[in-house]
Each structure stands twice: as C-alpha cells, then as structure tokens.
Write a protein that holds these residues in place. Sequence first.
Motif, PDB file in Angstrom:
ATOM      1  N   MET A 352     -54.783  21.378  79.699  1.00  0.00           N
ATOM      2  CA  MET A 352     -53.783  22.039  79.976  1.00  0.00           C
ATOM      3  C   MET A 352     -52.957  22.085  81.255  1.00  0.00           C
ATOM      4  N   LYS A 355     -51.335  18.855  82.603  1.00  0.00           N
ATOM      5  CA  LYS A 355     -49.825  18.948  81.956  1.00  0.00           C
ATOM      6  C   LYS A 355     -49.019  19.340  83.155  1.00  0.00           C
ATOM      7  N   SER A 393     -39.161  21.391  82.512  1.00  0.00           N
ATOM      8  CA  SER A 393     -39.063  22.327  81.345  1.00  0.00           C
ATOM      9  C   SER A 393     -39.062  21.695  80.176  1.00  0.00           C
ATOM     10  N   LYS A 394     -38.449  20.701  80.006  1.00  0.00           N
ATOM     11  CA  LYS A 394     -38.444  19.704  78.636  1.00  0.00           C
ATOM     12  C   LYS A 394     -39.820  19.022  78.063  1.00  0.00           C
ATOM     13  N   GLU A 395     -40.559  18.782  79.079  1.00  0.00           N
ATOM     14  CA  GLU A 395     -41.905  18.174  78.592  1.00  0.00           C
ATOM     15  C   GLU A 395     -43.220  18.851  78.892  1.00  0.00           C
ATOM     16  N   THR A 396     -43.265  19.877  79.624  1.00  0.00           N
ATOM     17  CA  THR A 396     -44.427  20.616  79.850  1.00  0.00           C
ATOM     18  C   THR A 396     -44.371  22.052  79.056  1.00  0.00           C
ATOM     19  N   LYS A 397     -45.086  22.026  77.856  1.00  0.00           N
ATOM     20  CA  LYS A 397     -45.315  22.899  77.125  1.00  0.00           C
ATOM     21  C   LYS A 397     -46.868  23.348  76.998  1.00  0.00           C
ATOM     22  N   VAL A 398     -47.052  24.605  77.377  1.00  0.00           N
ATOM     23  CA  VAL A 398     -48.316  25.351  77.688  1.00  0.00           C
ATOM     24  C   VAL A 398     -48.615  26.315  77.276  1.00  0.00           C
ATOM     25  N   PRO A 399     -49.720  26.878  76.691  1.00  0.00           N
ATOM     26  CA  PRO A 399     -49.928  28.405  76.271  1.00  0.00           C
ATOM     27  C   PRO A 399     -49.592  29.401  77.269  1.00  0.00           C
ATOM     28  N   MET A 403     -49.247  30.010  81.954  1.00  0.00           N
ATOM     29  CA  MET A 403     -47.770  30.081  82.597  1.00  0.00           C
ATOM     30  C   MET A 403     -47.820  30.221  84.003  1.00  0.00           C
ATOM     31  N   TYR A 406     -47.860  27.296  85.586  1.00  0.00           N
ATOM     32  CA  TYR A 406     -46.631  26.340  85.523  1.00  0.00           C
ATOM     33  C   TYR A 406     -45.507  27.096  86.267  1.00  0.00           C
ATOM     34  N   TYR A 407     -45.589  28.508  86.445  1.00  0.00           N
ATOM     35  CA  TYR A 407     -44.634  29.125  87.360  1.00  0.00           C
ATOM     36  C   TYR A 407     -44.891  28.749  89.109  1.00  0.00           C
TER      37      TYR A 407
END
Length: 427
Positions: A352, A355, A393-399, A403, A406-407
């Motif tokens: 995860m 990513k 924002s388009k390719e990175t999908k995480v639970p 987050m 991610y932020y």
Amino acid sequence: MKNKFFTISIPILLLIIASFYVTSKFVKPAPKKEITIATGSKSGSYYKTAMLYKKLLEKEKVKVNILTSKGSIDNIKLLNENKADIAFIQNGTITTKDTDSIKSIASVYYEPLWVFYKNEGYKIDYIIQLITKNISIGEIGSGTYDLASKILKDNGLSNENSTISNYSSSKAKQLLLDGKIDAMFAVTSHNSQVVKSLLANPNINVLNFKRAKAYSRKYSYLESLTLYEGTLDLYKNLPDENINLLATTANLVVRSDFSQELIRILLKKVKEVHKQKDLFAKQGEFPNLKNMKLELHEEAKIYFENGDTWLEKIFPYWIAANIDRLKIFIIPLLTLLFPLFKGVLPLYQWSMRSKIYKWYDEVKSVEIEIGYLNKEQLQTQLEKLQDLQDEISKETKVPLSFMGEYYNLIMHINMLEQRIKTRLKLI
C-alpha cells in the motif's frame, strides 16, 4: 518501484507451486472404482451374498464383477492368479503358511456343516456309522470337500471301506432324494434352499453331532452350534429335536496389494448386510475378526477397531477418501503458509505504501533542481508537478488507513509548487 511487489510475491508463489508438485509425487493416485469378487456357484450362498454387496457398492459408483467358481479352493487360485480382488472362502481351507499374498478382512456369517442322510428308521449320531455308505462330500475345489475330507479321515472312512463321490450340493440333494446316494455333506448357510428343502423332507434326516465340542477343540476354526427344536417351523416342529452342528465361518479375503480405500468401502457395506441377528448369530456379532486362520489385513484391523473416521461421518465416502489421501499436502502447505501469514500484514502495508512512495523519486528530483533553474525551467517544473498531482489522484487508490501518507505526498508536492511560485516572483 512499481515492480518490487512482483519481485517478492512471484518467487513465493513459485516456491509454493514447486512444493506442491514435489509433494504430489508421494500421493497415491485414486484407485479405479472396480472390484472383482470370486464366489461359488450361482445357487450358493456366496454368490447371493456377493449380489447384495454389488447392489450397495454400485450406489457408491463402484463397479462390481462377480466370478463364479467351484468354491473356496478355486477362489484362492483366482486370487493368486490376479483374476479376483476379493473372495469368499470357508474358514480353515487356507492358512498363513499356505500363502503370504492373501489376507483376511472379515468373517461374515456362520456356515454349518450339514450331513443329511436317508431316513431308514434309525438315527445316526456318529460319522463312523456312515461306513460302507455311498457319500457325497462336495466338488473337488470346494470348502465342503476340504472339511468333509478331514472329518471322514478323522473317523477312518475312505474309498476303501465306503463309496466317496464328489457332487455339487444341488446334484447331491437330488441323488439323495432319488435314493442313489446314502448321505451328503454340505457346508453352507441355513438360508440355502438345499438345506431348507432337506430339513423339511420327512424322508431325510440330519446328523446330530454328539461330539461337536470335541471337533471344535481339535479344529480351532470350528464351533459347536445348536439348532433348537422347532426353530425353522414351529407349526411343523422343524427340526423335531435339538440338533448339534459343527460350523465354520464364511470369510472374505483379499489380495494383499489391493486398494485400501476399496477394502474400506467394501467393509462398510459388509457391515450393513451382516449386522442383523439371524438363526445362529446375535445382533452385531458379524462381521468380525474372530478365529481367522489367515493374517489380517491392516486396513480391516483399523476399520474394525476404530470404525468410520470423522471425515467419513461428515462427507460422502469418496470425498472423505480424497481428503484423507491428500492430507500429505498439509505439511508443505503449513510450512509455507505459516511464515507467509506472519509476513502478510507487513507485505500488505509495504504494498500500500509503495503506491504512494513510488512518486517520491520524481518529487525529489524536482526538489533538488529548484535552486538551479531559470524562470522558464521553473515554469516547466511547476507544470510538471501539477500534471504529476493529477496523475497521482487518478492512479493512486489506497484504503482510508493509508490516507495520511497519501496526503503527506500531496502536501509535499504543494510545498514544492509554492517554493517554485515564490522563486518565480523573485526572478
């Protein structure tokens, strides 16, 4: 970074596949669902009993072939020639010293020795009283012939002082009724039509073995049984007195190399057929492993000692058998999965985060160059960061639990954008 997950997971997967492949070489293949049973003549008890097994086994998708023969001795030959897998034999016709390729799996019912003779106004209680008579002792190759020969020899009867002939039980019965022979021996179940018809015939008597217990001491496979007065027919009072009989047992034997799974399913059906009370046996007395002269097959011993396995109680037999056969796979499976389970959470966390962290290579390269770029180059990097943010924002999908990381990445990119904008104002 995008391929690091596969560089770890693919070798693990290949290791698991290789382990299962190696383990599969030690797993016995499923047996062919087919059994060939050697019986006796079509009019005999062995054949009729085998047909009951056939009916039950074919419900379990097991093909059953029935071979007829002259009897026990013939059946042993069929086993030794690999023409049969399972056979009925009369207990005592073969012992361990005779062969090591055949093993016992069950004793299934009593087989009394019936000696019928013409009713000439007097009773016969001893075999020696048959001296000088014309006697049928069964076909050569049958269990009746084997046991009757021993009994006659013990009592001094032979072709020198009597007429010994070898007829099948049905043929001997007719000759006895026609008065062409004086007596006949038959080792068979009380359900035999030959036995029933002769017992009901007032012109025929059955020998009452007064020394039955003496015979049972001499031969360990023989037992003394009593056929009580009126047992067969209370109205006609058949028989009209208590009769002492000698009895052996019908045994099932198997080639020692035959499939354990097929032996086991056969024994389950044998138990269904023979567990009921009958004329001589108590409820649940048969099948059993008592007094058998042949070495016992290990699978039969396990079945009679432990009964059905917990898998057999839960699943249909063949599903349970397949699970049991494949249990060897549990060893490599647990060996590999235990550390895999221990590492699955860190591996998941790493996958995860990867990513997110894979983008930092590009972000870092921009951050290093900011201080050395001219206005035009800074403008290009600013556009690059904006495009990068759109791509992330388009390719990175995480639970949701990831987050935060991610932020942090987005904030880091925003911080760089702000630094570039500040420098552009200063130039």
